[in-house]
Design a protein around this motif. Sequence first.
Motif, short mmCIF file in Angstrom:
data_model
loop_
_atom_site.label_atom_id
_atom_site.label_comp_id
_atom_site.label_asym_id
_atom_site.label_seq_id
_atom_site.Cartn_x
_atom_site.Cartn_y
_atom_site.Cartn_z
N ALA A 150 0.91 -1.13 -0.03
CA ALA A 150 0.16 0.10 -0.09
C ALA A 150 0.98 1.03 -0.07
O ALA A 150 0.56 2.23 -0.66
CB ALA A 150 -1.02 0.06 1.08
N MET A 151 2.04 1.30 0.89
CA MET A 151 2.77 2.48 0.91
C MET A 151 3.65 2.49 -0.53
O MET A 151 3.59 3.76 -0.93
CB MET A 151 3.90 2.18 2.04
CG MET A 151 3.48 2.23 3.31
SD MET A 151 4.79 2.39 4.67
CE MET A 151 5.03 0.58 4.79
N ARG B 200 -14.44 -1.70 0.36
CA ARG B 200 -15.02 -2.19 -0.74
C ARG B 200 -14.62 -3.57 -1.26
O ARG B 200 -15.23 -4.46 -1.46
CB ARG B 200 -14.99 -1.06 -1.99
CG ARG B 200 -15.65 -1.45 -3.13
CD ARG B 200 -15.55 -0.46 -4.18
NE ARG B 200 -14.00 -0.04 -4.43
CZ ARG B 200 -13.52 1.04 -4.62
NH1 ARG B 200 -14.21 1.93 -5.08
NH2 ARG B 200 -12.44 1.14 -4.60
N ASP B 201 -13.20 -3.30 -1.48
CA ASP B 201 -12.60 -4.88 -2.26
C ASP B 201 -12.56 -6.01 -1.20
O ASP B 201 -12.92 -7.23 -1.45
CB ASP B 201 -11.16 -4.24 -2.80
CG ASP B 201 -11.17 -3.25 -3.77
OD1 ASP B 201 -12.19 -3.09 -4.22
OD2 ASP B 201 -10.15 -2.87 -4.19
N PHE B 202 -12.63 -5.74 0.02
CA PHE B 202 -12.63 -6.79 1.12
C PHE B 202 -13.96 -7.46 1.02
O PHE B 202 -13.87 -8.74 1.11
CB PHE B 202 -12.50 -6.13 2.34
CG PHE B 202 -12.32 -7.12 3.62
CD1 PHE B 202 -11.04 -8.10 3.72
CD2 PHE B 202 -13.43 -7.47 4.24
CE1 PHE B 202 -11.24 -8.80 5.03
CE2 PHE B 202 -13.59 -8.38 5.09
CZ PHE B 202 -12.32 -9.36 5.37
N LEU B 203 -14.94 -6.68 0.81
CA LEU B 203 -16.21 -7.41 0.88
C LEU B 203 -16.61 -8.14 -0.37
O LEU B 203 -17.01 -9.22 -0.33
CB LEU B 203 -17.30 -6.38 1.04
CG LEU B 203 -17.58 -5.49 2.47
CD1 LEU B 203 -18.69 -4.64 2.36
CD2 LEU B 203 -18.06 -6.88 3.32
N LYS B 204 -15.88 -7.60 -1.46
CA LYS B 204 -16.14 -8.44 -2.63
C LYS B 204 -15.51 -9.69 -2.80
O LYS B 204 -15.88 -10.63 -3.14
CB LYS B 204 -15.60 -7.48 -3.88
CG LYS B 204 -16.45 -6.32 -4.27
CD LYS B 204 -15.96 -5.58 -5.52
CE LYS B 204 -16.74 -4.57 -6.14
NZ LYS B 204 -16.17 -3.68 -7.08
N GLY C 253 -5.88 -2.55 -1.48
CA GLY C 253 -7.27 -2.13 -1.88
C GLY C 253 -7.89 -1.26 -0.94
O GLY C 253 -8.65 -0.19 -1.35
N LEU C 254 -7.86 -1.21 0.47
CA LEU C 254 -8.40 -0.46 1.36
C LEU C 254 -7.85 1.08 1.28
O LEU C 254 -8.32 2.04 1.25
CB LEU C 254 -8.16 -0.98 2.62
CG LEU C 254 -8.59 -0.07 4.18
CD1 LEU C 254 -10.24 -0.08 4.21
CD2 LEU C 254 -7.84 -0.43 5.28
#
Length: 393
Positions: A198-199, A383-387, A338-339
Amino acid sequence: MATVSIRRLIIALVKSLALLIGFLPAFVLRLLNFRFLPVFISRIGHLALEIDCYLKEESLGLHPQYKAVLCAPANRVANRRLVEYWSSHVRVISSPWACSALKPLTIQKILQFDVHKYGSVIDGTAAYPLIQKQWGDRPPVLSIKPEDTARGEQRLLELGIPPGAWFVCVHSREGGYSPQDEHHHSYRNSDIDSYVLAMKAITERGGWCVRFGDPSMKKISLMRNVVDYAHHPLRIDWMDLFLCARCRFFLGNTSGAFLMASILGVPVALANMLPVSVVLPYGKKDLGIPKLLRSAKEQRLLTFPEVLGSPIGNMRYGKEYQQAGIDIIDNMPEDILGLALEQLERTEGQARYSAVDEDLQARFKALMKPGHYTYGSDSRIGRDFLKKHAALL
């Protein structure tokens, strides 16, 4: 064993004597509208959240206006500069001697205002989500003072961050800050290396990353446009606040450091949240994703209805997971990526949510019930985690 029993007896007698001595003056102070705020001052999350919620409730007219007093010995507080900020709103006593002398009064229940309801609830719903919802779009209680802004901008240059550059604060809890109770809370830790992807994505988009923490944490590898502030000689309390106020958002986990950003009105994105019921952060600008839980016996992931429909959803101590035969699975680097990108999109006004996204969001939030820690929060699940984990819904 006998020595321990005698020591406990002496402590109990001393406390009873203090209560007796302090009752009459405490009663008078209560009539004069004084209240002590029994804040857990050595923990930054409590120091930030509890006073912020107290002041917001007061401003909203949800509790009477009191002459609030905070005993915060300068040698014990998590962040001295934050206490100085709070001193503009409540009466602060910072002398260790004076705080000790006032002990017979501060332990009197009739003089205490219950700040623990805001964030220290066990097996119940914390008060802060509702307070934040009622606070709405009002400006934050605190804002960075001009003198801290001026010296903070200069300090950014000394850290190597150029003028006008945007950055994200990054923090991942480790076990070195409070080793005496780490056996209870180690399940909340996560590896800072899982935040590297992420960084790198943030720096590739022109931003910088400032790694938060303390010197007990492991050092991170050298990366372009990344400052390991946790180990930097320029690390200091007022700069912590300035960085949290100035960052585009705070990328963290289940540790109270992110609350410095939250009380200053800055969005947060929190990975590796556990217990699952704490997954929703402070306000409607915020995102969170939980750790996953796996049955050691059945060797399968537990579904979110299984977790949130049972006491597992509120488990607050490491031994509870062990006794229940539950393995804890940290978020993958791709989950944190993704977060972070979703929060970056939100800060740029570019986030888009499909009907499927909103359905998944609603299905997860429908599992949150009264008694869950962050029930009622306006924050969102990533969002991406839930998908990715829709099958667990």
